[in-house]
Design an enzyme around this catalytic site. Structure first.
Site, PDB file in Angstrom:
ATOM      1  N   LYS A 152     -20.358  -4.903  16.088  1.00 61.55           N
ATOM      2  CA  LYS A 152     -20.655  -3.807  17.159  1.00 61.55           C
ATOM      3  C   LYS A 152     -20.337  -5.619  18.563  1.00 61.55           C
ATOM      4  O   LYS A 152     -19.946  -4.956  19.045  1.00 61.55           O
ATOM      5  CB  LYS A 152     -21.139  -2.896  17.463  1.00 61.55           C
ATOM      6  CG  LYS A 152     -21.918  -2.364  18.665  1.00 61.55           C
ATOM      7  CD  LYS A 152     -22.538  -1.911  18.700  1.00 61.55           C
ATOM      8  CE  LYS A 152     -22.552  -0.670  20.270  1.00 61.55           C
ATOM      9  NZ  LYS A 152     -23.507   0.350  20.403  1.00 61.55           N
ATOM     10  N   HIS A 165      17.474   4.910  -8.796  1.00 62.89           N
ATOM     11  CA  HIS A 165      17.001   6.077  -8.114  1.00 62.89           C
ATOM     12  C   HIS A 165      15.855   7.271  -8.839  1.00 62.89           C
ATOM     13  O   HIS A 165      16.012   8.720  -8.539  1.00 62.89           O
ATOM     14  CB  HIS A 165      17.967   7.276  -7.075  1.00 62.89           C
ATOM     15  CG  HIS A 165      18.860   6.596  -6.440  1.00 62.89           C
ATOM     16  ND1 HIS A 165      18.875   6.227  -5.378  1.00 62.89           N
ATOM     17  CD2 HIS A 165      20.825   5.271  -7.003  1.00 62.89           C
ATOM     18  CE1 HIS A 165      19.819   5.421  -4.599  1.00 62.89           C
ATOM     19  NE2 HIS A 165      20.680   5.195  -5.926  1.00 62.89           N
TER      20      HIS A 165
END
Ligand SMILES: NC(=O)c1ncn([C@@H]2O[C@H](COP(=O)(O)O)[C@@H](O)[C@H]2O)c1NC=O
Length: 533
Positions: free
Chosen positions: A152, A292
Site C-alpha cells: 500500500k 479444429h
C-alpha cells in the site's frame, strides 16, 4: 469516500528512495545471505525476525532483532512477532506527508525503506497431507500484514516477496535506491502474492475444514489465480486479441516447453489440448491427430510393432490423410526417430509429446514451420473442467470414467470374443475424443472413419461411413450417445459394420436392437454416455 483523505497539495514528490533500513522476515531462506551481504555492504540496517535474524547473524552480519524494535518478545509460538505499531507505523508512514514524518518522529519510530518477506509454506503443507492442526499453523498472518502494508505504501517502501528479485534489489540499493516505478511493480507482485495465498487458504478451509458443498462436491465459492504465460499474436481470429494464462500449480499444456518452431497460436493451444486429452486417454502407446478440436485420426500401436509410437502415428494418419494436413499431433510416448521421419513428410502445425529422442529433434527441426512441444514432467490432464458462460462459469468433473467391456450388456448378435471386445473398447474410448454427435468406426485399434459435430446422429453415421470408404466393411462402430431411431445404425449396418457399441437408453432401443438383430450385427450397450462439446 469513507477512508481517510488528504489534501492532494500536501504530498511531496518521492521517486528515488535510498535504502537505509530494511525489514527482513522470510520463510524460504534461499538467496538470503547474498541479499543480506549486499545490504550490509551498503550500510543498510537490517531488522529481522527469529530464524531469519539468526541465519543472517550466523553469516557474520549485524542484525537488529525485531523484538528490540517492538520491545515485545515473540509470543504465542511465533503467532505474534511483527504485529506491532513500532513495525507497522514504520511500514505505513507516508513520508511524502510532512505530518506523517513528524508523527513518526514524535513516536520515536523509524521508517522502513525496504521489506523482504515471504510467507509460511501453506500450499506445500497442505500438499504434504499434514494434519489440519499443522496446516492452520502455516497460515501466515504477520507476513501478509507486512506485505500488504508495504505494498500500500509503495510510494515510500519497496516490498520484495520473491528471492527472484534479490539481485535487482541489491543492484538498486548499491545504485542509490529504489525508483517509484520499481516500487509500483513490486507492489503489484506483492498484492498478487497475498491474493493467491488467501485463495489457497480460503479454498482449503471451504473444501476441507468446513465443506459447504452440500454433498455436491462443488464448494460455495471458487477462487483461482493465473499468471500470464504468453501473449498471443491473436485469438481464434486475427481481429481477436488473446493471451495464455497458467495456474501456478498446473502441469499441463500451459506448462509445456516449446523446443522448436513459430510461436504457438490460440488455436494451436486449443487443438494441442484436445490432442493430448485424446492420446492420454489410452494406457497403450497412442497418437491423436486433431483438426479444429476434433480427431481426424486416433490409433494405438499395431500388434507386435517394433516401434510402437511410430506405428500408432502411421495408423492414426492413415485414418484420414487429407484432413491430417496441417494437423496437431499428440503422442503419449517419446517421439522416436522413425515417427519423426514420417511426421516430417506431412505438413503438421504442432507435435506435442512427453519427450523426443535427440535424433527425432534433429529430424524435425529441419522443418521450419512445425512447433515441437514437450509436456511438463508429471503431466496432469484436466480433472475439473471450467467453461465460461455469460455472467458465470460452469464447472464439471472431466470425463474420466470409463465403463469396461466386462460391464456392458449384449443387446444383439453373437457375443464378442476377446479380439472383438478389444476392438470395441478401443472404439468406445476413442469416440469420447470426438465432438458430439460422434460416430467413430475403428479397425484393429485405429479409427478408420469419424463422423463428428453433427446436429443429428444420422449425418454423423453417414460421414463416418463415407470417410471410412471400403474400410467400413468389417469395422466396429461406437456412438457417443444412444441412437434415437434405427435410421443411423442402419447406415452403419448397410456399410458392413460388424459390431456396434453405444450407451442405449433411447425410448426406441427395441427398434434399434431389432435392426441390429435383423442385420446380424453384434450390439453392446454400455449404460454410459460420452457427450463432448
Ligand atoms: N506473526 C507475526 O507477527 C509474523 N511476522 C512475520 N511472520 C512470518 O514469519 C516468517 C519468518 O519467521 P522466522 O524469521 O522466525 O523464520 C515469515 O514467513 C513471516 O511471514 C509472522 N508469522 C506469522 O503469522
Amino acid at each position: 469516500m469513507s477512508g481517510p483523505s488528504h489534501d492532494h497539495s500536501l504530498y511531496r514528490e518521492r521517486d528515488l528512495v535510498p535504502v537505509r533500513r530494511a525489514l527482513v522476515s522470510v520463510s524460504d531462506k534461499s538467496g538470503l545471505l547474498e541479499l543480506a551481504g549486499a545490504l550490509a555492504a551498503a550500510g543498510v540496517e537490517i531488522v529481522s525476525t527469529g530464524s531469519t535474524a539468526a541465519t543472517i547473524r550466523d553469516a557474520g552480519h549485524d542484525v537488529t532483532d525485531v523484538a528490540s524494535v517492538t520491545g515485545f518478545a515473540e509470543a504465542l509460538d511465533g503467532r505474534v512477532k511483527t504485529l506491532h505499531p513500532a513495525v507497522h507505523a514504520g511500514l505505513l508512514a507516508d513520508l511524502r506527508l510532512e505530518h506523517h514524518e513528524a508523527q513518526l518522529a514524535e513516536l520515536g519510530i523509524a521508517a522502513f525503506d525496504l521489506v523482504v518477506v515471504n510467507l509460511y509454506p501453506f500450499r506445500q503443507t497442505v500438499a504434504s497431507g499434514a494434519p489440519a492442526l499443522d496446516v492452520v499453523e502455516q497460515i501466515d498472518i504477520g507476513g501478509p500484514a507486512m506485505v500488504r502494508a508495504s505494498a500500500k505504501n509503495h510510494a515510500n517502501v519497496a516490498i520484495v516477496v520473491s528471492p527472484e528479485r534479490y539481485g535487482e534489489i541489491a543492484e538498486a540499493v548499491a545504485a542509490g535506491g529504489t525508483t517509484l516505478a520499481q516500487r509500483q511493480r513490486l507492489a503489484v507482485e506483492a498484492f498478487r502474492h497475498t491474493a493467491g495465498y488467501d485463495v489457497a487458504v480460503a479454498s482449503w478451509l471451504g473444501n476441507v475444514v468446513a465443506p459447504d458443498d452440500k454433498g455436491t462436491g462443488f464448494p460455495g465459492w471458487v477462487g483461482g489465480t493465473w499468471d500470464r504465460a504468453q501473449s498471443l499474436r491473436y485469438g481464434e481470429n486475427s481481429h481477436q486479441a488473446a493471451a495464455l494464462y497458467a495456474t501456478p500449480e498446473g502441469r499441463g499444456i500451459a506448462q509445456s516447453v516449446q523446443l522448436h518452431g513459430k510461436e504457438m497460436s490460440y488455436n494451436n493451444y486449443v487443438d494441442a489440448d484436445a490432442a493430448v486429452r485424446a492420446a492420454y486417454d489410452f494406457d497403450e502407446p497412442a497418437v491423436a491427430i486433431i483438426k479444429h478440436a476434433n480427431p481426424c485420426g486416433i490409433a494405438i500401436a499395431g500388434p507386435g510393432a517394433s516401434d510402437p509410437i511410430a506405428s500408432a502415428h502411421e495408423r492414426a494418419h492413415a485414418c484420414d490423410p487429407v484432413s491430417a494436413f496441417g494437423g496437431v499431433i499428440a503422442a503419449n510416448r517419446t517421439v522416436t526417430r522413425a515417427m519423426a521421419e514420417t511426421v516430417s513428410g506431412i505438413f503438421t502445425e504442432v507435435l506435442i509429446a512427453p519427450a523426443f529422442e535427440a535424433e527425432a529433434v534433429e529430424v524435425l527441426t529441419r522443418k521450419k514451420n512445425i512447433r515441437l512441444l514437450t509436456l511438463p514432467e508429471g503431466f496432469q490432464p484436466t480433472v475439473l473442467e471450467q467453461k465460461q458462460v455469460s455472467g458465470g462459469l460452469l464447472l464439471q468433473q472431466a470425463d474420466r470414467e470409463f465403463a469396461p467391456f466386462s460391464s456392458w450388456t449384449l443387446a444383439a448378435g453373437e457375443p464378442a470374443d476377446d479380439a472383438l471386445a478389444a476392438e470395441l473398447e478401443f472404439a468406445w474410448r476413442a469416440c469420447r475424443a470426438v465432438k458430439s454427435n460422434a460416430i467413430l468406426l475403428a479397425s484393429g485399434g485405429a479409427s478408420v472413419g469419424v463422423g463428428m459435430g453433427q446436429v443429428n446422429r444420422v449425418d454423423s453415421c453417414r460421414l463416418a461411413v463415407e470417410r471410412a470408404g471400403e474400410r467400413a466393411s468389417g469395422s466396429v462402430a461406437a456412438s457417443d450417445a444412444f441412437f434415437p431411431f434405427a435410421d443411423g445404425p442402419q447406415i452403419l449396418f448397410d456399410a458392413g459394420v460388424r459390431a456396434v457399441v453405444q450407451p442405449g437408453g433411447s425410448v426406441r432401443d427395441e427398434e434399434v436392437v431389432a435392426a441390429a438383430k435383423a442385420a446380424g450385427v453384434t450390439m453392446y450397450l454400455t449404460g454410459e454416455r460420452h457427450f463432448f462439446h
